[in-house]
Write a protein that holds these residues in place. Structure first.
Motif, PDB file in Angstrom:
ATOM      1  N   PHE A 145      -0.286   6.420 -25.770  1.00 58.25           N
ATOM      2  CA  PHE A 145      -0.407   4.988 -26.037  1.00 58.25           C
ATOM      3  C   PHE A 145      -1.081   4.699 -27.376  1.00 58.25           C
ATOM      4  CE2 PHE A 145       0.609   4.639 -21.559  1.00 58.25           C
ATOM      5  CZ  PHE A 145       1.310   3.447 -21.496  1.00 58.25           C
ATOM      6  N   SER A 146      -1.529   5.748 -28.080  1.00 59.44           N
ATOM      7  CA  SER A 146      -2.106   5.547 -29.411  1.00 59.44           C
ATOM      8  C   SER A 146      -0.992   5.260 -30.408  1.00 59.44           C
ATOM      9  CB  SER A 146      -2.894   6.789 -29.849  1.00 59.44           C
ATOM     10  OG  SER A 146      -3.958   7.047 -28.948  1.00 59.44           O
ATOM     11  N   PRO A 147      -1.147   4.232 -31.251  1.00 58.24           N
ATOM     12  CA  PRO A 147      -0.098   3.911 -32.227  1.00 58.24           C
ATOM     13  C   PRO A 147       0.147   5.081 -33.182  1.00 58.24           C
ATOM     14  CG  PRO A 147      -1.684   2.121 -32.030  1.00 58.24           C
ATOM     15  CD  PRO A 147      -2.273   3.296 -31.296  1.00 58.24           C
ATOM     16  N   GLY A 148       1.400   5.309 -33.492  1.00 51.96           N
ATOM     17  CA  GLY A 148       1.780   6.383 -34.396  1.00 51.96           C
ATOM     18  C   GLY A 148       3.236   6.227 -34.776  1.00 51.96           C
ATOM     19  N   PRO A 149       3.822   7.246 -35.439  1.00 49.70           N
ATOM     20  CA  PRO A 149       5.237   7.167 -35.820  1.00 49.70           C
ATOM     21  C   PRO A 149       6.159   6.903 -34.635  1.00 49.70           C
ATOM     22  CG  PRO A 149       4.176   8.993 -36.958  1.00 49.70           C
ATOM     23  CD  PRO A 149       3.174   8.462 -35.965  1.00 49.70           C
ATOM     24  N   GLY A 150       5.843   7.476 -33.473  1.00 47.95           N
ATOM     25  CA  GLY A 150       6.677   7.248 -32.299  1.00 47.95           C
ATOM     26  C   GLY A 150       6.658   5.797 -31.868  1.00 47.95           C
ATOM     27  N   ALA A 151       5.480   5.193 -31.880  1.00 51.22           N
ATOM     28  CA  ALA A 151       5.364   3.779 -31.513  1.00 51.22           C
ATOM     29  C   ALA A 151       6.112   2.900 -32.506  1.00 51.22           C
ATOM     30  CB  ALA A 151       3.889   3.380 -31.441  1.00 51.22           C
ATOM     31  N   LEU A 152       6.005   3.231 -33.791  1.00 48.97           N
ATOM     32  CA  LEU A 152       6.720   2.467 -34.813  1.00 48.97           C
ATOM     33  C   LEU A 152       8.224   2.568 -34.614  1.00 48.97           C
ATOM     34  CD1 LEU A 152       4.700   3.289 -38.062  1.00 48.97           C
ATOM     35  CD2 LEU A 152       4.820   1.091 -36.872  1.00 48.97           C
ATOM     36  N   SER A 153       8.689   3.774 -34.351  1.00 49.01           N
ATOM     37  CA  SER A 153      10.119   3.978 -34.131  1.00 49.01           C
ATOM     38  C   SER A 153      10.595   3.199 -32.905  1.00 49.01           C
ATOM     39  CB  SER A 153      10.409   5.476 -33.959  1.00 49.01           C
ATOM     40  OG  SER A 153      11.788   5.706 -33.789  1.00 49.01           O
ATOM     41  N   SER A 154       9.783   3.193 -31.849  1.00 46.76           N
ATOM     42  CA  SER A 154      10.144   2.461 -30.631  1.00 46.76           C
ATOM     43  C   SER A 154      10.189   0.958 -30.878  1.00 46.76           C
ATOM     44  CB  SER A 154       9.137   2.784 -29.515  1.00 46.76           C
ATOM     45  OG  SER A 154       9.167   4.158 -29.188  1.00 46.76           O
ATOM     46  N   MET A 155       9.221   0.451 -31.618  1.00 45.12           N
ATOM     47  CA  MET A 155       9.206  -0.980 -31.916  1.00 45.12           C
ATOM     48  C   MET A 155      10.383  -1.361 -32.797  1.00 45.12           C
ATOM     49  SD  MET A 155       5.108  -1.603 -32.480  1.00 45.12           S
ATOM     50  CE  MET A 155       5.324  -3.353 -32.828  1.00 45.12           C
ATOM     51  N   SER A 156      10.696  -0.509 -33.756  1.00 45.72           N
ATOM     52  CA  SER A 156      11.839  -0.778 -34.625  1.00 45.72           C
ATOM     53  C   SER A 156      13.124  -0.822 -33.818  1.00 45.72           C
ATOM     54  CB  SER A 156      11.927   0.313 -35.705  1.00 45.72           C
ATOM     55  OG  SER A 156      13.086   0.138 -36.496  1.00 45.72           O
ATOM     56  N   ALA A 157      13.296   0.156 -32.911  1.00 39.61           N
ATOM     57  CA  ALA A 157      14.494   0.194 -32.071  1.00 39.61           C
ATOM     58  C   ALA A 157      14.549  -1.002 -31.128  1.00 39.61           C
ATOM     59  CB  ALA A 157      14.528   1.500 -31.279  1.00 39.61           C
ATOM     60  N   GLY A 158      13.393  -1.381 -30.572  1.00 47.43           N
ATOM     61  CA  GLY A 158      13.360  -2.518 -29.671  1.00 47.43           C
ATOM     62  C   GLY A 158      13.744  -3.810 -30.359  1.00 47.43           C
ATOM     63  N   MET A 159      13.272  -4.005 -31.577  1.00 42.22           N
ATOM     64  CA  MET A 159      13.581  -5.223 -32.318  1.00 42.22           C
ATOM     65  C   MET A 159      15.048  -5.291 -32.694  1.00 42.22           C
ATOM     66  SD  MET A 159      10.497  -6.252 -34.848  1.00 42.22           S
ATOM     67  CE  MET A 159      11.454  -7.702 -35.241  1.00 42.22           C
ATOM     68  N   LYS A 160      15.603  -4.136 -33.087  1.00 42.06           N
ATOM     69  CA  LYS A 160      16.975  -4.149 -33.605  1.00 42.06           C
ATOM     70  C   LYS A 160      18.025  -4.080 -32.507  1.00 42.06           C
ATOM     71  CE  LYS A 160      19.896  -2.076 -37.139  1.00 42.06           C
ATOM     72  NZ  LYS A 160      19.987  -1.064 -38.212  1.00 42.06           N
ATOM     73  N   TYR A 161      17.744  -3.303 -31.448  1.00 44.41           N
ATOM     74  CA  TYR A 161      18.768  -3.036 -30.454  1.00 44.41           C
ATOM     75  C   TYR A 161      18.491  -3.651 -29.081  1.00 44.41           C
ATOM     76  CZ  TYR A 161      19.460   0.570 -33.983  1.00 44.41           C
ATOM     77  OH  TYR A 161      19.614   1.232 -35.165  1.00 44.41           O
ATOM     78  N   GLY A 162      17.282  -4.174 -28.876  1.00 51.88           N
ATOM     79  CA  GLY A 162      16.929  -4.634 -27.546  1.00 51.88           C
ATOM     80  C   GLY A 162      16.398  -3.480 -26.716  1.00 51.88           C
ATOM     81  N   TRP A 163      15.884  -3.800 -25.520  1.00 52.16           N
ATOM     82  CA  TRP A 163      15.216  -2.768 -24.719  1.00 52.16           C
ATOM     83  C   TRP A 163      16.182  -1.701 -24.214  1.00 52.16           C
ATOM     84  CZ3 TRP A 163      15.482  -1.084 -19.599  1.00 52.16           C
ATOM     85  CH2 TRP A 163      14.450  -0.195 -19.224  1.00 52.16           C
ATOM     86  N   PHE A 196       8.051  -4.534 -25.738  1.00 51.58           N
ATOM     87  CA  PHE A 196       7.248  -5.523 -26.459  1.00 51.58           C
ATOM     88  C   PHE A 196       7.987  -6.020 -27.695  1.00 51.58           C
ATOM     89  CE2 PHE A 196       4.337  -6.259 -30.042  1.00 51.58           C
ATOM     90  CZ  PHE A 196       3.674  -7.381 -29.582  1.00 51.58           C
ATOM     91  N   ALA A 197       8.555  -5.078 -28.447  1.00 52.92           N
ATOM     92  CA  ALA A 197       9.272  -5.464 -29.666  1.00 52.92           C
ATOM     93  C   ALA A 197      10.532  -6.248 -29.336  1.00 52.92           C
ATOM     94  CB  ALA A 197       9.619  -4.215 -30.473  1.00 52.92           C
ATOM     95  N   ALA A 198      11.227  -5.851 -28.261  1.00 52.22           N
ATOM     96  CA  ALA A 198      12.432  -6.580 -27.860  1.00 52.22           C
ATOM     97  C   ALA A 198      12.077  -8.014 -27.455  1.00 52.22           C
ATOM     98  CB  ALA A 198      13.120  -5.852 -26.710  1.00 52.22           C
ATOM     99  N   LYS A 199      10.936  -8.191 -26.803  1.00 52.65           N
ATOM    100  CA  LYS A 199      10.483  -9.519 -26.417  1.00 52.65           C
ATOM    101  C   LYS A 199      10.149 -10.353 -27.644  1.00 52.65           C
ATOM    102  CE  LYS A 199       9.207 -12.637 -23.408  1.00 52.65           C
ATOM    103  NZ  LYS A 199      10.204 -13.305 -22.533  1.00 52.65           N
TER     104      LYS A 199
END
Length: 214
Positions: free
Chosen positions: A18-36, A176-179
């Motif tokens: 749950f610590s922010p890092g490259p994986g979290a950034l990649s997940s947020m980017s994917a969530g924003m662009k593609y949805g959950w 979160f990013a998809a929301k």
């Protein structure tokens, strides 16, 4: 492996994942662009990468990789450059939505130009080219393995624990990013959000480039 040993590893894994890092950034980017739903392919790619890294460690190849300065530097720079490249792409990305059709497109996540395989590979490569993750696993996993018990089974238990926790953590970042995406109706807001995430990607790449192992 005792229950107390597993619980200790479980808690450490929660803090790590749950610590922010490259994986979290990649997940947020994917969530924003593609949805959950489609963005979760990115998270699955990361889990496969974790399995690969644990297998490398279990076979004893991780110690060899860490002992080779050249191999470590190549891996580190590949990871850094990949993160910077992702950051540049995200920074330059234009909003994919027009305001009148925003809700409909966001709900259906129609991104025909990007396959599930491509999203999967982004998550896999973000995780696989980050040597800090391999160093953590190499340093931590063996401490939870009891040499007097079946080693293979213990590695399977630890890997599944790590996969489940990380999948939940990255899934939360994706959701979160998809929301956030569903709430952003102004293309200019989306554009600046993309630039913010892109900048963080590039910063992560820069931090990885100057990273030195102990």
């Amino acid at each position: 492996m005792t229950l107390s040993t597993w619980l200790t590893f479980f808690i450490a894994t929660i803090l790590l994942c749950f610590s922010p890092g490259p994986g979290a950034l990649s997940s947020m980017s994917a969530g924003m662009k593609y949805g959950w739903r489609r963005g979760m392919w990115n998270c699955i790619g990361m889990q496969v990468s974790i399995m690969v890294n644990v297998t490398i460690i279990a076979l004893g190849l991780g110690a060899i990789l860490m002992a080779s300065h050249t191999a470590f530097e190549v891996m580190k720079w590949c990871g850094a450059l990949y993160l910077v490249w992702l950051g540049i792409q995200k920074f330059r990305e234009e909003p994919a939505f027009s305001t009148p059709a925003f809700e409909e497109i966001a709900a259906r996540t129609q991104f025909k130009d990007t396959t599930a395989k491509g999203i999967f590979m982004q998550g896999f490569l973000v995780s696989q080219t980050n040597p800090k993750g391999l160093i953590f696993l190499l340093a931590v996993l063996p401490q939870f393995v009891d040499p007097t018990q079946p080693i293979a089974l213990q590695y399977v238990i630890l890997t599944l624990t790590l996969n489940v926790v990380d999948l939940v953590a990255m899934g939360c970042y994706t959701a979160f990013a998809a929301k956030v995406l569903m709430m952003l109706k102004d293309p200019e807001h989306i554009r600046w959000t993309n630039r913010g995430i892109g900048t963080l990607f590039m910063a992560a790449g820069g931090a990885l480039a100057v990273f030195k192992r102990a």
